[in-house]
Scaffold this motif. Structure first.
Motif, PDB file in Angstrom:
ATOM      1  N   VAL A  40       0.933  -1.126  -0.087  1.00  0.00           N
ATOM      2  CA  VAL A  40      -0.006  -0.113  -0.093  1.00  0.00           C
ATOM      3  C   VAL A  40       1.126   1.276   0.077  1.00  0.00           C
ATOM      4  N   LEU A  41       1.052   1.601  -1.411  1.00  0.00           N
ATOM      5  CA  LEU A  41       2.103   2.887  -1.474  1.00  0.00           C
ATOM      6  C   LEU A  41       1.558   4.124  -1.495  1.00  0.00           C
ATOM      7  N   ARG A  42       2.213   5.214  -0.535  1.00  0.00           N
ATOM      8  CA  ARG A  42       1.843   6.484  -0.424  1.00  0.00           C
ATOM      9  C   ARG A  42       2.852   7.380  -1.187  1.00  0.00           C
ATOM     10  N   PHE A  43       2.783   8.130  -2.068  1.00  0.00           N
ATOM     11  CA  PHE A  43       3.473   8.932  -2.453  1.00  0.00           C
ATOM     12  C   PHE A  43       3.800  10.423  -1.693  1.00  0.00           C
ATOM     13  N   LEU A  44       4.851  11.017  -1.645  1.00  0.00           N
ATOM     14  CA  LEU A  44       4.811  12.467  -1.018  1.00  0.00           C
ATOM     15  C   LEU A  44       5.293  13.272  -1.763  1.00  0.00           C
ATOM     16  N   ALA A  45       4.662  14.468  -1.948  1.00  0.00           N
ATOM     17  CA  ALA A  45       5.302  15.485  -2.779  1.00  0.00           C
ATOM     18  C   ALA A  45       4.689  16.757  -2.229  1.00  0.00           C
ATOM     19  N   ARG A  47       3.739  19.466  -3.867  1.00  0.00           N
ATOM     20  CA  ARG A  47       2.617  19.642  -5.080  1.00  0.00           C
ATOM     21  C   ARG A  47       2.291  18.451  -5.861  1.00  0.00           C
ATOM     22  N   SER A  48       1.050  18.190  -6.065  1.00  0.00           N
ATOM     23  CA  SER A  48       0.774  17.056  -6.806  1.00  0.00           C
ATOM     24  C   SER A  48       0.353  17.174  -8.170  1.00  0.00           C
ATOM     25  N   GLY A  49      -0.097  18.575  -8.462  1.00  0.00           N
ATOM     26  CA  GLY A  49      -0.688  18.668  -9.529  1.00  0.00           C
ATOM     27  C   GLY A  49      -0.047  18.177 -11.056  1.00  0.00           C
ATOM     28  N   ASN A  50       1.436  18.162 -11.116  1.00  0.00           N
ATOM     29  CA  ASN A  50       2.075  17.871 -12.296  1.00  0.00           C
ATOM     30  C   ASN A  50       2.604  16.425 -12.154  1.00  0.00           C
ATOM     31  N   LEU A  51       2.299  15.868 -11.178  1.00  0.00           N
ATOM     32  CA  LEU A  51       2.858  14.336 -10.891  1.00  0.00           C
ATOM     33  C   LEU A  51       2.007  12.978 -11.285  1.00  0.00           C
ATOM     34  N   TYR A  52       0.760  13.413 -11.838  1.00  0.00           N
ATOM     35  CA  TYR A  52      -0.153  12.371 -12.006  1.00  0.00           C
ATOM     36  C   TYR A  52       0.267  11.280 -13.087  1.00  0.00           C
ATOM     37  N   TYR A  53       0.749  12.136 -14.076  1.00  0.00           N
ATOM     38  CA  TYR A  53       1.415  11.447 -15.197  1.00  0.00           C
ATOM     39  C   TYR A  53       2.345  10.477 -14.845  1.00  0.00           C
ATOM     40  N   LEU A  54       3.457  11.039 -14.125  1.00  0.00           N
ATOM     41  CA  LEU A  54       4.503  10.158 -13.525  1.00  0.00           C
ATOM     42  C   LEU A  54       3.902   8.922 -12.784  1.00  0.00           C
ATOM     43  N   HIS A 180       6.240   4.498   1.966  1.00  0.00           N
ATOM     44  CA  HIS A 180       6.218   5.915   1.426  1.00  0.00           C
ATOM     45  C   HIS A 180       7.321   6.438   0.396  1.00  0.00           C
ATOM     46  N   VAL A 181       7.155   6.929  -0.617  1.00  0.00           N
ATOM     47  CA  VAL A 181       8.166   7.111  -1.589  1.00  0.00           C
ATOM     48  C   VAL A 181       8.033   8.942  -1.927  1.00  0.00           C
ATOM     49  N   VAL A 182       9.335   9.400  -2.253  1.00  0.00           N
ATOM     50  CA  VAL A 182       8.937  11.045  -2.379  1.00  0.00           C
ATOM     51  C   VAL A 182       9.135  11.312  -3.666  1.00  0.00           C
ATOM     52  N   LEU A 183       8.334  12.179  -4.408  1.00  0.00           N
ATOM     53  CA  LEU A 183       8.626  12.474  -5.826  1.00  0.00           C
ATOM     54  C   LEU A 183       8.875  14.271  -5.577  1.00  0.00           C
ATOM     55  N   GLY A 184      10.175  14.415  -6.167  1.00  0.00           N
ATOM     56  CA  GLY A 184      10.533  15.648  -6.032  1.00  0.00           C
ATOM     57  C   GLY A 184      10.588  16.187  -7.486  1.00  0.00           C
ATOM     58  N   GLU A 185       9.759  17.274  -7.531  1.00  0.00           N
ATOM     59  CA  GLU A 185       9.341  18.139  -8.705  1.00  0.00           C
ATOM     60  C   GLU A 185      10.497  19.349  -8.937  1.00  0.00           C
ATOM     61  N   ILE A 186      11.073  19.119 -10.131  1.00  0.00           N
ATOM     62  CA  ILE A 186      12.102  20.354 -10.348  1.00  0.00           C
ATOM     63  C   ILE A 186      11.610  21.217 -11.547  1.00  0.00           C
ATOM     64  N   ASP A 187      11.575  22.407 -11.306  1.00  0.00           N
ATOM     65  CA  ASP A 187      11.199  23.517 -12.465  1.00  0.00           C
ATOM     66  C   ASP A 187      12.602  23.838 -13.259  1.00  0.00           C
ATOM     67  N   ILE A 188      13.432  24.336 -12.219  1.00  0.00           N
ATOM     68  CA  ILE A 188      14.829  24.775 -12.837  1.00  0.00           C
ATOM     69  C   ILE A 188      15.912  23.838 -12.126  1.00  0.00           C
ATOM     70  N   TRP A 244      12.800  11.784  -9.108  1.00  0.00           N
ATOM     71  CA  TRP A 244      12.838  13.035  -9.357  1.00  0.00           C
ATOM     72  C   TRP A 244      12.033  13.036 -10.877  1.00  0.00           C
ATOM     73  N   GLN A 245      11.140  13.978 -10.810  1.00  0.00           N
ATOM     74  CA  GLN A 245      10.501  14.536 -12.390  1.00  0.00           C
ATOM     75  C   GLN A 245      11.082  16.106 -12.444  1.00  0.00           C
ATOM     76  N   SER A 246      11.734  16.341 -13.746  1.00  0.00           N
ATOM     77  CA  SER A 246      11.937  17.644 -14.316  1.00  0.00           C
ATOM     78  C   SER A 246      11.013  18.010 -15.076  1.00  0.00           C
TER      79      SER A 246
END
Length: 321
Positions: A40-45, A47-54, A180-188, A244-246
């Protein structure tokens, strides 16, 4: 999930649905060669808006590899309408609209293997109820998350992985999640220091920045993208990985990223891979369309990360956080 049934028996029942004999699977399970219990996996981020595709790509890669995956999403919050009179004056309460009706659960199959082994299902339902008659110390309605617990319990016997998709991703779930797994979102991507306009040929000069080492870049990423993990008084929790998602092309090569990963490991994080946003700006809080989930070229992009993540989940202790 049936009560008073051993973990071995539960695993045997799941495996038997894939064509194996129940008694043979149960014998292997009791001998210590058992399939892993469902995760039973919970992603942590932050912001979540741009991470659904990932998340959808990782789940699709699991399903295409023969796993049964459930995306369990929290329905939009309706309680603010039904509880809108709590704490307000009596004169204002009279003007409130009738309490809203909780949304009905919805279930859809996003992708299913023709041979019946792998499947990706999306289920949306209310995760909690609130009781205005039982207020907390701050005067707010107390939250009862038994609907989520019941939904997870009912799904454990049918799926290999359950991915929790809450409305807010920045806090952990110690009641239902096993990992729990962390999703890091990188803009720059921070590969250079602050850029400064310097005198040079041409109008306006040129912008230059001092290159950062991979270790320096990793430190900036932790401060810029992972600060939400340390900025609130959360209880200690085990993190099972970092992805990571860039939102743009990465300006560094694989060797540089390997150096960033080494420093993340040194800091106690377990990097599992780098992804480039499928679409930018991505559809806000939308999973990939079913057509994309059938596209092997789309799924293959996420298979390396999905494989490393599943290996990390299978290697963790069976106890919950």
């Amino acid at each position: 999930m049936p009560k008073n049934q051993s973990t071995a028996a539960q695993s045997a029942r799941r495996a038997s649905r894939s064509g194996e004999k129940y008694t043979e699977v149960l014998r292997r399970a009791r001998a210590g060669d058992a399939p892993h219990a469902p995760h039973v996996l919970r992603f942590l981020a932050e912001r979540s808006g741009n991470l659904y595709y990932l998340v959808g790509g990782i789940a699709a890669a699991w399903a295409h590899s023969g796993q049964r995956v459930l995306l369990l999403e929290e329905a939009e919050d309706y309680w603010r309408w039904s509880m809108s009179g709590v704490g307000r004056s009596r004169s204002r309460r009279k003007k409130e609209i009738e309490p809203a009706t909780p949304p009905e659960p919805t279930t859809s199959t996003l992708w299913a293997s023709p041979d019946g082994h792998g499947v990706l299902v999306h289920h949306t339902c209310m995760w909690e109820v609130r009781h205005p008659s039982r207020e907390s110390d701050r005067g707010l309605p107390r939250t009862d998350r038994s609907p989520l617990a019941a939904t997870v319990a009912d799904a454990l016997d049918a799926y290999d992985v359950i991915v929790l998709l809450p409305r807010y991703w920045s806090y952990p779930d110690r009641e239902s999640a096993t990992a729990h797994v962390v999703l890091g979102e990188i803009d720059i991507f921070p590969h250079t220091d602050c850029r400064t306009a310097l005198p040079g040929p041409g109008p306006g000069g040129s912008e230059m920045g001092v290159p950062l080492s991979p270790e320096q870049s990793a430190a900036v990423l932790r401060e810029r993208c992972l600060g939400f993990l340390f900025g609130s008084p959360h209880l200690p929790i085990r993190l099972d990985g970092l992805i990571w998602q860039s939102n743009g092309e990465l300006p560094v090569d694989e060797d540089y990223l390997a150096g960033v990963d080494r420093d993340m490991n040194r800091a106690g994080l377990c990097p599992l891979g780098w992804a480039i946003a499928e679409r930018w700006p991505s559809p806000h809080r939308e999973l990939p369309e079913p057509g994309r989930l059938k596209d092997l070229s789309f799924v293959q992009r996420y298979q390396p990360i999905a494989g490393r993540l599943r290996k990390a989940l299978d290697a963790r202790p069976s106890r919950r956080n």
